[in-house]
Write a protein that holds these residues in place. Structure first.
Motif, mmCIF file in Angstrom:
data_model
loop_
_atom_site.group_PDB
_atom_site.id
_atom_site.type_symbol
_atom_site.label_atom_id
_atom_site.label_comp_id
_atom_site.label_asym_id
_atom_site.label_seq_id
_atom_site.Cartn_x
_atom_site.Cartn_y
_atom_site.Cartn_z
ATOM 1 N N GLN A 26 122.915 -0.144 -60.542
ATOM 2 C CA GLN A 26 124.154 -0.676 -60.013
ATOM 3 C C GLN A 26 125.368 -0.132 -60.749
ATOM 4 O OE1 GLN A 26 123.531 -4.867 -60.353
ATOM 5 N NE2 GLN A 26 122.251 -4.986 -58.522
ATOM 6 N N ALA A 27 125.156 0.367 -61.973
ATOM 7 C CA ALA A 27 126.271 0.931 -62.731
ATOM 8 C C ALA A 27 126.506 2.388 -62.394
ATOM 9 C CB ALA A 27 125.997 0.801 -64.237
ATOM 10 N N HIS A 28 125.658 2.951 -61.540
ATOM 11 C CA HIS A 28 125.767 4.355 -61.184
ATOM 12 C C HIS A 28 126.834 4.514 -60.124
ATOM 13 C CE1 HIS A 28 123.958 8.186 -59.364
ATOM 14 N NE2 HIS A 28 124.386 8.495 -60.555
ATOM 15 N N GLY A 29 127.826 5.329 -60.367
ATOM 16 C CA GLY A 29 128.937 5.465 -59.450
ATOM 17 C C GLY A 29 128.510 5.984 -58.094
ATOM 18 N N ALA A 30 129.202 5.562 -57.060
ATOM 19 C CA ALA A 30 128.867 5.990 -55.710
ATOM 20 C C ALA A 30 129.081 7.475 -55.521
ATOM 21 C CB ALA A 30 129.718 5.207 -54.704
ATOM 22 N N ASP A 31 129.905 8.075 -56.364
ATOM 23 C CA ASP A 31 130.166 9.501 -56.243
ATOM 24 C C ASP A 31 129.163 10.337 -57.012
ATOM 25 O OD1 ASP A 31 130.903 8.846 -58.798
ATOM 26 O OD2 ASP A 31 132.945 9.644 -58.678
ATOM 27 N N GLY A 32 128.137 9.686 -57.568
ATOM 28 C CA GLY A 32 127.096 10.416 -58.274
ATOM 29 C C GLY A 32 127.390 10.650 -59.731
ATOM 30 N N HIS A 33 128.499 10.112 -60.237
ATOM 31 C CA HIS A 33 128.848 10.312 -61.632
ATOM 32 C C HIS A 33 128.956 8.969 -62.326
ATOM 33 C CE1 HIS A 33 129.634 14.611 -61.182
ATOM 34 N NE2 HIS A 33 130.221 14.303 -60.046
ATOM 35 N N VAL A 217 122.474 15.276 -71.710
ATOM 36 C CA VAL A 217 121.260 15.728 -72.386
ATOM 37 C C VAL A 217 120.799 14.670 -73.380
ATOM 38 C CG1 VAL A 217 120.306 17.422 -73.999
ATOM 39 C CG2 VAL A 217 121.718 18.190 -72.078
ATOM 40 N N SER A 218 121.753 14.102 -74.120
ATOM 41 C CA SER A 218 121.418 13.094 -75.118
ATOM 42 C C SER A 218 120.613 11.954 -74.514
ATOM 43 C CB SER A 218 122.705 12.544 -75.752
ATOM 44 O OG SER A 218 122.425 11.476 -76.637
ATOM 45 N N PHE A 219 121.115 11.369 -73.433
ATOM 46 C CA PHE A 219 120.431 10.208 -72.866
ATOM 47 C C PHE A 219 119.213 10.605 -72.043
ATOM 48 C CE2 PHE A 219 123.561 6.423 -73.112
ATOM 49 C CZ PHE A 219 123.641 6.609 -74.479
ATOM 50 N N ALA A 220 119.145 11.872 -71.602
ATOM 51 C CA ALA A 220 117.926 12.343 -70.941
ATOM 52 C C ALA A 220 116.786 12.483 -71.945
ATOM 53 C CB ALA A 220 118.179 13.679 -70.247
ATOM 54 N N LEU A 221 117.130 12.633 -73.225
ATOM 55 C CA LEU A 221 116.113 12.741 -74.274
ATOM 56 C C LEU A 221 115.533 11.386 -74.666
ATOM 57 C CD1 LEU A 221 117.880 15.311 -76.647
ATOM 58 C CD2 LEU A 221 115.918 15.754 -75.158
ATOM 59 N N VAL A 222 116.179 10.303 -74.237
ATOM 60 C CA VAL A 222 115.729 8.962 -74.615
ATOM 61 C C VAL A 222 114.432 8.632 -73.892
ATOM 62 C CG1 VAL A 222 116.277 6.504 -74.512
ATOM 63 C CG2 VAL A 222 118.071 8.164 -75.062
ATOM 64 N N PRO A 223 113.374 8.275 -74.621
ATOM 65 C CA PRO A 223 112.114 7.908 -73.969
ATOM 66 C C PRO A 223 112.303 6.694 -73.070
ATOM 67 C CG PRO A 223 111.799 8.246 -76.323
ATOM 68 C CD PRO A 223 113.275 8.220 -76.083
ATOM 69 N N GLN A 295 122.621 8.420 -65.881
ATOM 70 C CA GLN A 295 123.970 8.029 -65.507
ATOM 71 C C GLN A 295 124.165 6.518 -65.610
ATOM 72 O OE1 GLN A 295 126.451 10.234 -64.945
ATOM 73 N NE2 GLN A 295 124.904 11.719 -65.560
ATOM 74 N N SER A 296 123.124 5.770 -65.281
ATOM 75 C CA SER A 296 123.220 4.316 -65.360
ATOM 76 C C SER A 296 123.318 3.840 -66.799
ATOM 77 C CB SER A 296 122.008 3.680 -64.671
ATOM 78 O OG SER A 296 121.962 4.021 -63.306
ATOM 79 N N LEU A 297 122.518 4.438 -67.673
ATOM 80 C CA LEU A 297 122.601 4.087 -69.088
ATOM 81 C C LEU A 297 123.983 4.402 -69.645
ATOM 82 C CD1 LEU A 297 119.150 5.299 -70.498
ATOM 83 C CD2 LEU A 297 120.012 2.958 -70.500
ATOM 84 N N LEU A 298 124.508 5.564 -69.297
ATOM 85 C CA LEU A 298 125.844 5.927 -69.761
ATOM 86 C C LEU A 298 126.879 4.923 -69.262
ATOM 87 C CD1 LEU A 298 125.748 9.803 -69.238
ATOM 88 C CD2 LEU A 298 125.983 8.623 -71.426
ATOM 89 N N GLY A 299 126.728 4.492 -68.010
ATOM 90 C CA GLY A 299 127.675 3.537 -67.454
ATOM 91 C C GLY A 299 127.580 2.174 -68.107
#
Length: 327
Positions: A26-33, A217-223, A295-299
């Protein structure tokens, strides 16, 4: 007197570590960012690495003294023996918060030499003390002075962890290199270090396109288990709540391993163009589910590192209070 109690901290731990993939989406922006709040860019030569030479002299002395005072608490075992216990799980960009409940209940009477939280993260395969934190509850527009003089130091707050009309104010202090300086809410270098990958040149954070790659990249590395299991249940980073969740992750594919090696090699060579190519290849290889999760984690985590005033100014809905959650 603080309103915090062991029960409230238990509720915080459950709330933080049980966010489902649906809620994150739900925190993922509708524009994909992602619409994550990013910390300010800092001087990469004086404010990206200890001893933080760009800070006022008083702050540098205070931070050096604080780190020295906490040297005997540099392992999770020592921290527990001193009354600090893990309650938040291994949060991307922050590590594990070890909270001392006695100190946390002192209210607004803060002491720069006596933080109520310690931050641990897995680096080189070992859980290491990487920072400290201060917290207290008060009205959103608090007049409690910051324990450091630098303009980089600012309270972020969590209304969801306090009673109606109040919020939990916090400040992180880093003892290790930090992507956005000594007081950043999120330290994007931690997932790189946990994964055993060389961190990018901090000067690359100055260009937003590069900074966005670094964060992704940082958050993609998170298990996956660091944050939540596929069914949305909490996924502890280890059996005792300490850092090091990578031990629970499925081994990456051969192709993914080569991509990670390319990221590591480019960073070690300080080759920005090669690192950008490696980062773009790695991000392009992520599945749709992985991209959504990043993207959701970042948001979610980004907006939680803002103050209530910053969220209001950005038009972001404030998280509900603890009392509302308990109704």
């Amino acid at each position: 007197m603080s309103h915090f109690s062991p029960l409230i901290y238990a509720a915080i731990a459950i709330t933080v570590t049980s966010i489902s993939n649906t809620a994150l989406a739900q925190a993922h922006g509708a524009d994909g960012h992602s619409h994550a709040h990013s910390d300010v860019t800092v001087d990469c030569t004086n404010l990206a690495t200890p001893p933080w030479n760009g800070l006022p002299d008083t702050d540098r002395r205070q931070m050096a003294s604080l780190q020295q005072d906490l040297a005997d608490l540099s392992t999770p075992e020592a921290a527990k023996a001193a009354g600090f216990f893990p309650v938040f799980g291994d949060i991307p960009g922050m590590g594990v918060h070890y909270v001392n409940l006695t100190r946390a209940q002192r209210g607004k009477d803060l002491d720069v030499d006596v933080p109520d939280q310690l931050l641990f993260a897995s680096i080189d395969g070992q859980d290491q003390l990487v920072g400290a934190a201060y917290s207290f509850t008060d009205v959103p527009d608090t007049d409690v002075p910051l324990p450091f003089a630098s303009d980089l130091a600012s309270w972020h707050d969590h209304p969801q962890f306090a009673r109606d009309g109040e919020t939990l104010h916090m400040l992180h202090v880093w003892f290790v290199p930090s992507s956005n300086g000594p007081f950043a809410g999120l330290n994007f270098w931690l997932p790189y270090q946990t994964a055993g990958i060389e961190i990018p040149n901090p000067c690359w954070m100055a260009k937003e396109d590069d900074a966005e790659r670094i964060r992704n990249v940082s958050f993609a590395l998170v298990p996956l288990q660091t944050w939540a299991e596929p069914d949305g249940t909490a996924g502890a980073s280890s059996t005792d709540g300490a850092a090091g969740a990578s031990n629970y992750s499925q081994a990456p594919s051969v192709d993914r391993t080569e991509m990670l090696s390319a990221l590591d090699s480019a960073a070690r060579a300080d080759d920005r163009e090669a690192w950008i190519l490696a980062a773009d290849n790695f991000i392009a290889d992520l599945s749709e589910a992985e991209l959504t999760r990043v993207q959701s984690l970042l948001g979610v985590l980004g907006t939680n590192q803002m103050s209530s005033a910053e969220r209001d100014a950005a038009g972001i809905e404030q998280p509900g209070s603890m009392s509302r959650h308990n109704q």
